[in-house]
Design a protein around this motif. Structure first.
Motif, short mmCIF file in Angstrom:
data_model
loop_
_atom_site.label_atom_id
_atom_site.label_comp_id
_atom_site.label_asym_id
_atom_site.label_seq_id
_atom_site.Cartn_x
_atom_site.Cartn_y
_atom_site.Cartn_z
N GLY A 88 6.74 2.05 7.62
CA GLY A 88 5.34 1.15 7.56
C GLY A 88 5.53 -0.43 7.55
O GLY A 88 4.46 -0.86 7.48
N TYR A 89 6.64 -0.73 7.74
CA TYR A 89 7.05 -2.14 7.77
C TYR A 89 6.97 -2.53 9.41
O TYR A 89 7.22 -1.79 10.08
CB TYR A 89 8.42 -2.49 7.33
CG TYR A 89 8.33 -2.81 5.61
CD1 TYR A 89 7.80 -3.67 4.85
CD2 TYR A 89 9.12 -1.57 4.74
CE1 TYR A 89 7.96 -3.74 3.45
CE2 TYR A 89 9.00 -1.67 3.59
CZ TYR A 89 8.56 -2.68 2.88
OH TYR A 89 8.52 -2.85 1.57
N SER A 105 8.62 6.47 1.57
CA SER A 105 7.62 5.53 2.07
C SER A 105 6.09 5.93 1.41
O SER A 105 5.43 5.01 0.99
CB SER A 105 7.82 4.90 3.37
OG SER A 105 8.96 4.20 3.50
N ALA A 106 5.88 7.29 1.61
CA ALA A 106 4.56 7.48 1.31
C ALA A 106 4.21 7.77 -0.05
O ALA A 106 3.22 7.64 -0.46
CB ALA A 106 4.10 8.95 2.17
N ARG A 107 5.45 8.09 -0.98
CA ARG A 107 5.24 8.06 -2.30
C ARG A 107 5.49 6.80 -2.81
O ARG A 107 4.85 6.52 -3.85
CB ARG A 107 6.52 9.26 -2.77
CG ARG A 107 6.30 10.40 -2.23
CD ARG A 107 7.47 11.27 -2.88
NE ARG A 107 7.63 12.64 -2.12
CZ ARG A 107 8.27 13.64 -2.91
NH1 ARG A 107 8.65 13.54 -4.07
NH2 ARG A 107 8.42 15.09 -2.54
N HIS A 108 6.44 6.04 -2.49
CA HIS A 108 6.56 4.80 -3.15
C HIS A 108 7.70 4.06 -2.15
O HIS A 108 8.82 4.08 -2.29
CB HIS A 108 7.29 4.90 -4.49
CG HIS A 108 7.35 3.66 -5.37
ND1 HIS A 108 8.15 2.55 -5.05
CD2 HIS A 108 6.56 3.30 -6.63
CE1 HIS A 108 7.89 1.55 -5.92
NE2 HIS A 108 6.92 1.96 -6.97
N SER A 144 11.58 -7.40 -6.54
CA SER A 144 10.27 -7.76 -6.58
C SER A 144 9.60 -8.08 -5.08
O SER A 144 8.48 -7.74 -4.92
CB SER A 144 9.72 -8.64 -7.58
OG SER A 144 10.30 -10.06 -7.31
N THR A 145 10.25 -8.67 -4.28
CA THR A 145 9.87 -9.01 -3.04
C THR A 145 10.07 -8.19 -1.97
O THR A 145 11.17 -7.13 -2.03
CB THR A 145 10.95 -10.60 -2.58
OG1 THR A 145 10.72 -11.43 -3.38
CG2 THR A 145 10.59 -10.84 -1.20
N PRO A 169 11.28 -1.80 -1.37
CA PRO A 169 11.15 -3.14 -0.98
C PRO A 169 12.01 -3.50 0.11
O PRO A 169 11.59 -4.49 0.85
CB PRO A 169 11.92 -3.87 -2.15
CG PRO A 169 11.67 -2.89 -3.33
CD PRO A 169 11.84 -1.61 -2.99
N ALA A 170 12.92 -2.78 0.55
CA ALA A 170 13.77 -3.02 1.66
C ALA A 170 14.56 -1.56 2.10
O ALA A 170 14.89 -0.76 1.24
CB ALA A 170 14.80 -4.22 1.61
#
Length: 272
Positions: free
Chosen positions: A267-268, A233-236, A2-3, A239-240
Motif C-alpha cells: 500500500g505504499y 500490511s493489513a494487520r500493521h 517512527s517515520t 514503516p519500511a
C-alpha cells in the motif's frame, strides 16, 4: 522507526547506479561490514546520503547468538558506520557465525532454549551499550530446528525483544521459508510476535532444492511472499519494506517490477 519510509532496496555496488536513479527512494540498507566508519563512502552510497535517503547498516558478523561475548571491535565498527551514515537505526541477526575462534561463514540458527535466550540478550545489551541508535533484530531462515528447542519461534523472539527493548527486523521471505520447510502456515508467526515493534521488513526471493526451500536472495520474489507482505500490511503496516538482492541481478526493468509489486502489496507509493 517512527517515520514511514515506504519501499526501499539493499544497496550493493553492482546495482549502485540503479539504486541512485530511483526517484522516490527514501530508505536503503547497506551491509555494515562493507563500509568503513571513517573516510569516503563508496561511490553511489554517498549520493544517497547526500540527498537525504535513510541508509541503515545491516550487520552480518556480530554473532549475537553465540555463547561467547560479542567482539568489542565489531560492535564499535557497527556503531561507527551508523554514525558515519547518520542512520536512524542498525540491524543484525539472531544467529551465530563463530565459536571457539572458528568462523562458520554462514548465519547459523540458535537453539530456542532458555539458555540461548540469555546468551542473545546479553550480547544484544553489550551491543546496545555502544550504539547511539536503536537496533533491530532479524530472525534468520533455518533449514533445521535444534532437537532441544524449548520454545516456539514466536515466544523465543518476543522474550528477546521484551528483555532487550530492541526492535524487530521481520524478513517475510525467512518467515515463508521456515513455514514451508516446517509444514506450517506462514501467517501463523504474525499472530505470535509484536508487530508494533517491527522497524522494517526484508522481502526476497528463494528456490527449492531437494525438497528444501532456500532463501537465496538471487531469485525473484514469489507471489506467496508478496501475499505475506499484504497480510502483514493489513494487520500493521511496517514503516519500511526493503527488497534484498545479493547476486544474479536481473535487468533494471525486472528490479523495478519487483519494487512495484512490493509497493502494491504494502500500500505504499512506488519508488520507481
Amino acid at each position: 522507526m517512527s517515520t514511514e519510509y515506504g519501499v526501499g532496496i539493499g544497496w550493493r555496488p553492482e546495482i549502485a547506479g540503479f539504486v541512485a536513479d530511483l526517484p522516490g527512494l527514501r530508505f536503503a540498507e547497506v551491509v555494515a561490514e562493507s563500509v568503513h566508519p571513517h573516510g569516503d563512502l563508496p561511490p553511489g552510497l554517498d549520493e544517497l546520503t547526500g540527498r537525504g535517503v535513510a541508509v541503515v547498516p545491516h550487520g552480518i558478523r556480530l554473532s549475537l547468538g553465540g555463547a561467547e561475548p560479542v567482539e568489542p571491535a565489531r560492535v564499535q565498527h557497527l556503531a561507527g558506520v551508523a554514525r558515519r551514515l547518520g542512520a536512524p537505526l542498525v540491524s543484525e541477526h539472531i544467529a551465530f557465525v563463530r565459536a571457539g575462534g572458528v568462523e562458520a561463514g554462514h548465519l547459523l540458527p540458535v537453539p530456542r532454549s532458555r539458555e540461548a535466550v540469555d546468551a542473545v540478550v546479553a550480547n544484544v545489551r553489550r551491543t546496545q551499550a555502544e550504539l547511539d541508535v536503536p537496533i533491530a533484530l532479524e530472525p534468520i531462515a533455518a533449514v533445521f530446528d535444534w532437537p532441544d528447542d524449548e520454545m516456539d519461534e514466536g515466544a523465543f523472539l518476543t522474550e528477546i525483544l521484551d528483555r532487550t527493548g530492541a526492535l524487530l527486523l521481520l524478513d517475510v521471505a525467512n518467515v515463508y521459508a521456515n513455514a514451508r520447510n516446517r509444514g506450517t502456515a506462514p501467517a501463523a508467526l504474525l499472530d505470535r510476535v509484536p508487530l508494533e515493534r517491527v522497524a522494517y521488513v526484508h522481502v526476497a526471493g528463494g528456490a527449492e532444492h531437494d525438497g528444501i526451500y532456500h532463501d537465496t536472495h538471487t531469485d525473484a520474489v514469489p507471489e506467496a511472499v508478496l501475499a505475506l507482505v499484504a497480510e502483514l500490511s493489513a494487520r500493521h503496516r511496517p514503516p519500511a519494506l526493503m527488497l534484498e538482492r545479493d547476486g544474479d541481478y536481473p535487468p533494471a526493468a525486472a528490479l523495478r517490477a519487483e519494487l512495484d509489486a512490493i509497493a502494491q502489496a504494502s500500500g505504499y507509493p512506488a519508488v520507481t
